[in-house]
Design a protein around this motif. Structure first.
Motif, short mmCIF file in Angstrom:
data_model
loop_
_atom_site.label_atom_id
_atom_site.label_comp_id
_atom_site.label_asym_id
_atom_site.label_seq_id
_atom_site.Cartn_x
_atom_site.Cartn_y
_atom_site.Cartn_z
N PRO A 153 -6.96 47.59 -9.50
CA PRO A 153 -6.27 48.78 -8.97
C PRO A 153 -5.17 48.36 -8.00
O PRO A 153 -5.28 47.33 -7.33
N LYS A 154 -4.13 49.14 -7.88
CA LYS A 154 -2.98 48.77 -7.06
C LYS A 154 -3.35 48.35 -5.64
O LYS A 154 -2.83 47.35 -5.13
N ASP A 196 5.29 47.57 -13.55
CA ASP A 196 4.28 47.17 -12.59
C ASP A 196 4.37 45.69 -12.28
O ASP A 196 4.23 45.27 -11.13
N ALA A 197 4.56 44.88 -13.31
CA ALA A 197 4.65 43.43 -13.12
C ALA A 197 5.86 43.07 -12.26
O ALA A 197 5.77 42.24 -11.35
N TYR A 212 -2.61 52.03 5.28
CA TYR A 212 -3.46 51.97 4.09
C TYR A 212 -3.91 53.36 3.63
O TYR A 212 -4.73 53.48 2.72
N VAL A 213 -3.37 54.39 4.27
CA VAL A 213 -3.72 55.78 3.95
C VAL A 213 -2.50 56.44 3.29
O VAL A 213 -1.36 56.16 3.67
N ARG A 255 5.68 41.18 -8.67
CA ARG A 255 6.41 39.94 -8.39
C ARG A 255 7.29 40.11 -7.15
O ARG A 255 7.34 39.22 -6.29
N ASP A 256 7.98 41.25 -7.08
CA ASP A 256 8.87 41.50 -5.94
C ASP A 256 8.07 41.59 -4.65
O ASP A 256 8.50 41.08 -3.60
N TYR A 257 6.90 42.22 -4.70
CA TYR A 257 6.05 42.32 -3.52
C TYR A 257 5.66 40.93 -3.02
O TYR A 257 5.74 40.64 -1.82
#
Length: 329
Positions: free
Chosen positions: A52-53, A8-9, A261-262, A13-15
Protein backbone atom coordinates in the motif's frame (compact mmCIF):
# COMPACT_ATOMS: atom_id res chain seq x y z
CA UNK A 1 -1.46 8.18 -21.21
CA UNK A 2 0.90 5.95 -19.23
CA UNK A 3 -0.57 2.94 -17.42
CA UNK A 4 -1.31 3.67 -13.77
CA UNK A 5 1.36 1.24 -12.61
CA UNK A 6 4.01 3.14 -14.54
CA UNK A 7 2.80 6.43 -13.13
CA UNK A 8 3.07 4.92 -9.66
CA UNK A 9 6.57 3.66 -10.43
CA UNK A 10 7.69 7.07 -11.69
CA UNK A 11 6.28 8.73 -8.58
CA UNK A 12 8.04 6.25 -6.32
CA UNK A 13 11.37 6.67 -8.10
CA UNK A 14 11.03 10.45 -7.79
CA UNK A 15 10.18 10.15 -4.08
CA UNK A 16 13.32 8.09 -3.38
CA UNK A 17 15.48 10.51 -5.40
CA UNK A 18 14.14 13.45 -3.40
CA UNK A 19 14.55 11.56 -0.14
CA UNK A 20 18.20 10.97 -1.03
CA UNK A 21 18.93 14.54 -2.12
CA UNK A 22 16.92 16.59 0.34
CA UNK A 23 16.10 14.55 3.44
CA UNK A 24 19.07 12.24 3.90
CA UNK A 25 21.85 14.20 2.24
CA UNK A 26 24.14 15.68 4.87
CA UNK A 27 22.21 13.91 7.61
CA UNK A 28 22.66 10.23 6.83
CA UNK A 29 25.13 9.26 4.10
CA UNK A 30 23.98 5.64 4.41
CA UNK A 31 20.32 6.46 3.82
CA UNK A 32 21.21 8.92 1.06
CA UNK A 33 23.09 6.16 -0.78
CA UNK A 34 20.38 3.58 -0.13
CA UNK A 35 17.59 5.85 -1.37
CA UNK A 36 19.55 6.82 -4.47
CA UNK A 37 20.09 3.12 -5.15
CA UNK A 38 16.41 2.22 -4.73
CA UNK A 39 15.39 5.05 -7.06
CA UNK A 40 17.29 3.44 -9.93
CA UNK A 41 16.52 -0.20 -9.08
CA UNK A 42 13.59 -1.52 -11.08
CA UNK A 43 13.39 -4.80 -9.18
CA UNK A 44 13.17 -3.17 -5.75
CA UNK A 45 10.71 -0.56 -7.06
CA UNK A 46 8.46 -3.35 -8.31
CA UNK A 47 8.54 -5.03 -4.91
CA UNK A 48 7.65 -1.77 -3.17
CA UNK A 49 4.74 -1.23 -5.56
CA UNK A 50 3.16 -4.40 -4.15
CA UNK A 51 2.71 -2.56 -0.85
CA UNK A 52 0.00 0.00 0.00
CA UNK A 53 1.21 3.54 -0.70
CA UNK A 54 1.76 4.51 2.97
CA UNK A 55 4.02 1.47 3.37
CA UNK A 56 6.43 2.35 0.55
CA UNK A 57 8.29 5.09 2.42
CA UNK A 58 12.05 5.02 2.77
CA UNK A 59 12.16 5.31 6.56
CA UNK A 60 9.96 2.23 6.91
CA UNK A 61 11.86 0.15 4.36
CA UNK A 62 15.29 0.98 5.76
CA UNK A 63 14.27 0.59 9.40
CA UNK A 64 12.67 -2.79 8.68
CA UNK A 65 15.79 -4.00 6.89
CA UNK A 66 18.11 -2.89 9.70
CA UNK A 67 15.77 -4.29 12.36
CA UNK A 68 15.90 -7.68 10.63
CA UNK A 69 19.68 -7.73 10.27
CA UNK A 70 20.55 -6.10 6.94
CA UNK A 71 23.42 -4.15 8.50
CA UNK A 72 24.52 -0.67 7.45
CA UNK A 73 26.70 -1.31 4.43
CA UNK A 74 26.56 0.01 0.87
CA UNK A 75 23.54 -0.18 -1.41
CA UNK A 76 24.60 -3.32 -3.31
CA UNK A 77 24.81 -5.13 0.04
CA UNK A 78 21.36 -3.88 1.03
CA UNK A 79 19.93 -4.90 -2.35
CA UNK A 80 21.29 -8.43 -2.07
CA UNK A 81 19.89 -8.73 1.45
CA UNK A 82 16.45 -7.37 0.48
CA UNK A 83 16.07 -9.78 -2.43
CA UNK A 84 16.97 -12.69 -0.15
CA UNK A 85 14.70 -11.58 2.71
CA UNK A 86 11.86 -9.73 1.00
CA UNK A 87 9.11 -11.88 2.51
CA UNK A 88 9.94 -11.09 6.13
CA UNK A 89 10.77 -7.47 5.27
CA UNK A 90 7.41 -6.99 3.57
CA UNK A 91 5.58 -8.59 6.49
CA UNK A 92 7.32 -6.31 8.99
CA UNK A 93 6.60 -3.20 6.89
CA UNK A 94 2.93 -4.15 6.75
CA UNK A 95 2.81 -4.75 10.52
CA UNK A 96 4.78 -1.71 11.69
CA UNK A 97 4.87 2.01 10.98
CA UNK A 98 7.33 4.89 11.32
CA UNK A 99 6.50 5.72 14.92
CA UNK A 100 9.76 7.46 15.72
CA UNK A 101 9.49 8.57 19.34
CA UNK A 102 11.96 11.43 19.80
CA UNK A 103 12.10 12.50 23.46
CA UNK A 104 14.33 15.39 22.36
CA UNK A 105 11.26 17.21 21.06
CA UNK A 106 10.28 17.90 24.67
CA UNK A 107 13.00 20.57 24.64
CA UNK A 108 11.05 22.64 22.10
CA UNK A 109 7.66 21.84 23.61
CA UNK A 110 8.77 22.95 27.08
CA UNK A 111 8.86 26.72 26.31
CA UNK A 112 5.17 26.49 25.34
CA UNK A 113 4.25 24.24 28.25
CA UNK A 114 6.06 26.49 30.75
CA UNK A 115 3.75 29.39 29.84
CA UNK A 116 0.68 27.44 30.99
CA UNK A 117 -0.53 27.84 34.54
CA UNK A 118 -0.53 24.38 36.07
CA UNK A 119 -1.01 21.77 37.12
CA UNK A 120 -1.59 20.39 33.63
CA UNK A 121 -3.09 17.28 32.11
CA UNK A 122 -1.13 16.18 29.04
CA UNK A 123 -2.76 14.35 26.14
CA UNK A 124 -0.51 13.43 23.22
CA UNK A 125 -1.94 12.62 19.80
CA UNK A 126 0.23 10.12 17.93
CA UNK A 127 2.08 9.19 21.10
CA UNK A 128 3.95 6.12 19.81
CA UNK A 129 5.51 4.79 23.05
CA UNK A 130 4.72 7.96 24.99
CA UNK A 131 8.25 9.25 25.60
CA UNK A 132 7.15 12.85 24.93
CA UNK A 133 4.52 12.59 27.68
CA UNK A 134 7.27 13.05 30.29
CA UNK A 135 8.59 16.61 29.86
CA UNK A 136 8.64 16.93 33.65
CA UNK A 137 11.00 13.98 34.09
CA UNK A 138 13.85 15.19 31.84
CA UNK A 139 16.71 17.66 32.33
CA UNK A 140 17.29 20.45 29.81
CA UNK A 141 20.25 22.52 28.68
CA UNK A 142 19.29 25.62 26.67
CA UNK A 143 22.09 27.52 24.95
CA UNK A 144 21.70 31.13 23.83
CA UNK A 145 23.99 33.91 22.64
CA UNK A 146 24.33 35.06 26.23
CA UNK A 147 25.08 31.68 27.76
CA UNK A 148 23.30 28.52 28.83
CA UNK A 149 20.57 27.59 31.26
CA UNK A 150 20.10 24.21 32.91
CA UNK A 151 16.69 23.05 34.10
CA UNK A 152 16.16 19.90 36.16
CA UNK A 153 13.20 18.12 37.70
CA UNK A 154 12.56 19.22 41.26
CA UNK A 155 13.68 15.93 42.81
CA UNK A 156 17.07 15.62 41.07
CA UNK A 157 18.80 15.92 37.69
CA UNK A 158 17.39 13.42 35.24
CA UNK A 159 19.19 10.51 33.59
CA UNK A 160 17.87 12.00 30.33
CA UNK A 161 19.43 15.33 29.35
CA UNK A 162 18.05 17.24 26.37
CA UNK A 163 19.99 20.05 24.73
CA UNK A 164 18.50 22.82 22.60
CA UNK A 165 19.93 25.93 20.94
CA UNK A 166 17.60 28.92 21.33
CA UNK A 167 17.57 32.08 19.23
CA UNK A 168 15.22 35.07 19.40
CA UNK A 169 13.66 33.59 22.53
CA UNK A 170 14.21 33.31 26.27
CA UNK A 171 14.62 29.82 27.75
CA UNK A 172 11.87 28.64 30.08
CA UNK A 173 12.58 29.10 33.77
CA UNK A 174 10.55 26.24 35.13
CA UNK A 175 9.40 22.73 34.40
CA UNK A 176 5.61 22.45 34.53
CA UNK A 177 3.77 20.25 36.99
CA UNK A 178 2.15 17.37 35.11
CA UNK A 179 -0.72 15.98 37.18
CA UNK A 180 -2.03 13.48 34.61
CA UNK A 181 -0.93 12.15 31.25
CA UNK A 182 -2.25 9.88 28.50
CA UNK A 183 -1.63 9.27 24.81
CA UNK A 184 -3.47 8.19 21.66
CA UNK A 185 -2.02 6.14 18.83
CA UNK A 186 -3.40 3.86 16.13
CA UNK A 187 -0.88 1.25 17.23
CA UNK A 188 0.64 2.15 20.61
CA UNK A 189 4.12 0.83 21.32
CA UNK A 190 4.61 -1.05 24.57
CA UNK A 191 7.75 0.56 25.97
CA UNK A 192 8.33 -2.43 28.27
CA UNK A 193 8.56 -4.86 25.32
CA UNK A 194 12.15 -5.48 24.20
CA UNK A 195 11.27 -6.14 20.55
CA UNK A 196 9.35 -2.88 20.32
CA UNK A 197 12.23 -1.05 22.00
CA UNK A 198 14.50 -2.45 19.29
CA UNK A 199 12.07 -1.23 16.62
CA UNK A 200 12.27 2.30 18.04
CA UNK A 201 16.07 2.07 17.83
CA UNK A 202 15.86 0.87 14.21
CA UNK A 203 13.79 3.94 13.31
CA UNK A 204 16.69 6.22 14.26
CA UNK A 205 18.96 6.82 11.29
CA UNK A 206 22.28 4.93 11.37
CA UNK A 207 24.66 7.81 12.05
CA UNK A 208 22.53 9.38 14.81
CA UNK A 209 24.27 7.76 17.78
CA UNK A 210 23.47 10.60 20.19
CA UNK A 211 19.75 10.15 19.50
CA UNK A 212 20.09 6.39 20.05
CA UNK A 213 21.81 6.95 23.39
CA UNK A 214 19.09 9.43 24.35
CA UNK A 215 16.41 6.93 23.36
CA UNK A 216 17.99 4.24 25.54
CA UNK A 217 18.02 6.57 28.53
CA UNK A 218 14.42 7.69 27.95
CA UNK A 219 13.22 4.10 27.51
CA UNK A 220 14.84 3.11 30.81
CA UNK A 221 13.19 6.02 32.60
CA UNK A 222 9.71 5.68 31.11
CA UNK A 223 9.50 1.87 31.19
CA UNK A 224 9.72 2.09 34.99
CA UNK A 225 6.43 4.03 34.97
CA UNK A 226 4.73 3.36 31.60
CA UNK A 227 2.15 5.84 30.35
CA UNK A 228 -1.47 5.12 29.61
CA UNK A 229 -1.78 4.76 25.84
CA UNK A 230 -5.18 4.37 24.18
CA UNK A 231 -5.42 2.74 20.73
CA UNK A 232 -7.62 4.71 18.38
CA UNK A 233 -8.11 7.36 15.73
CA UNK A 234 -7.33 10.90 16.84
CA UNK A 235 -10.76 12.33 16.00
CA UNK A 236 -12.65 9.49 17.61
CA UNK A 237 -10.55 9.27 20.77
CA UNK A 238 -9.24 12.67 21.82
CA UNK A 239 -12.43 14.11 23.31
CA UNK A 240 -12.93 11.04 25.49
CA UNK A 241 -9.48 11.49 26.98
CA UNK A 242 -10.00 15.21 27.46
CA UNK A 243 -13.13 14.38 29.42
CA UNK A 244 -11.14 12.04 31.68
CA UNK A 245 -8.57 14.67 32.68
CA UNK A 246 -8.87 15.58 36.37
CA UNK A 247 -10.80 18.68 37.40
CA UNK A 248 -8.61 21.57 38.49
CA UNK A 249 -5.99 20.90 35.81
CA UNK A 250 -5.35 22.70 32.54
CA UNK A 251 -5.94 20.26 29.69
CA UNK A 252 -3.22 20.33 27.03
CA UNK A 253 -3.48 18.42 23.73
CA UNK A 254 -0.23 18.26 21.78
CA UNK A 255 1.34 16.47 18.83
CA UNK A 256 4.69 16.54 17.08
CA UNK A 257 5.53 15.22 13.58
CA UNK A 258 2.22 13.32 13.47
CA UNK A 259 -0.32 15.05 11.23
CA UNK A 260 1.77 14.66 8.08
CA UNK A 261 0.68 11.01 8.18
CA UNK A 262 -3.01 11.97 8.36
CA UNK A 263 -5.16 12.79 5.32
CA UNK A 264 -5.58 16.58 4.78
CA UNK A 265 -9.35 16.53 5.38
CA UNK A 266 -8.87 14.74 8.68
CA UNK A 267 -6.12 17.18 9.68
CA UNK A 268 -8.47 20.11 9.11
CA UNK A 269 -11.26 18.41 11.06
CA UNK A 270 -8.88 17.85 13.96
CA UNK A 271 -7.62 21.45 13.85
CA UNK A 272 -11.22 22.71 13.79
CA UNK A 273 -12.02 20.54 16.80
CA UNK A 274 -9.05 21.90 18.73
CA UNK A 275 -9.96 25.50 17.86
CA UNK A 276 -13.49 24.90 19.14
CA UNK A 277 -12.37 23.76 22.60
CA UNK A 278 -12.01 26.75 24.91
CA UNK A 279 -11.01 24.44 27.76
CA UNK A 280 -7.98 22.99 25.94
CA UNK A 281 -4.57 24.43 25.13
CA UNK A 282 -3.57 23.03 21.73
CA UNK A 283 0.15 22.73 20.96
CA UNK A 284 1.22 21.59 17.50
CA UNK A 285 4.75 20.98 16.24
CA UNK A 286 4.52 20.02 12.58
CA UNK A 287 6.04 20.67 9.17
CA UNK A 288 5.32 24.06 7.65
CA UNK A 289 2.84 22.78 5.07
CA UNK A 290 0.97 20.34 7.28
CA UNK A 291 -1.47 22.86 8.80
CA UNK A 292 -1.92 25.57 6.14
CA UNK A 293 -3.57 28.11 8.46
CA UNK A 294 -0.43 28.01 10.61
CA UNK A 295 2.05 27.80 7.74
CA UNK A 296 0.70 30.96 6.10
CA UNK A 297 1.64 32.95 9.21
CA UNK A 298 5.34 32.57 8.44
CA UNK A 299 7.42 35.28 6.78
CA UNK A 300 10.43 33.05 6.15
CA UNK A 301 11.38 29.59 4.91
CA UNK A 302 11.34 26.79 7.45
CA UNK A 303 14.50 25.16 6.01
CA UNK A 304 13.28 21.72 7.03
CA UNK A 305 12.23 22.81 10.51
CA UNK A 306 8.85 22.35 12.16
CA UNK A 307 6.46 25.11 13.16
CA UNK A 308 5.54 25.23 16.84
CA UNK A 309 2.12 26.77 17.42
CA UNK A 310 -0.11 27.35 20.45
CA UNK A 311 -3.85 27.44 19.76
CA UNK A 312 -3.11 27.86 16.08
CA UNK A 313 -0.69 30.76 16.54
CA UNK A 314 2.85 30.10 15.26
CA UNK A 315 5.46 30.96 17.89
CA UNK A 316 8.70 29.28 16.76
CA UNK A 317 10.58 27.24 14.20
CA UNK A 318 12.00 24.09 15.75
CA UNK A 319 14.57 21.46 14.86
CA UNK A 320 12.90 18.14 13.90
CA UNK A 321 14.60 16.35 16.79
CA UNK A 322 14.26 19.19 19.30
CA UNK A 323 17.78 20.48 18.71
CA UNK A 324 16.85 24.11 18.03
CA UNK A 325 14.18 26.73 18.79
CA UNK A 326 13.92 30.02 16.88
CA UNK A 327 11.27 32.34 18.27
CA UNK A 328 9.05 34.16 15.80
CA UNK A 329 8.71 37.33 17.84
Amino acid sequence: MQPMTELDADSLRDYYRKFSRFEASGTSPIYAAWAAGVAEDEEIIELLLELPKPKRQANLLFAAARHLGAGEGDYPSLRTWLLAHWGVTRDLMLARSTQTNEAGRCAVLLPALARIEGPISLIEVGASAGLCLYPDRYSYIYTTESGSLALHPEAAPSTVELTCEMTNATPPEQIPEVAWRAGIDLNPIDITDSDQQEWLHALIWPEHRLRRDRLSAAVALVSADPPRLVPGDLLETVEGLVAEAPAGTQKVVFHSAVLAYVEPAERESFAALMRSRDDVVWISNEGGGVLPDIGTQLDRETDGRFVLAVNGQAIALTGPHGQSFEGLG
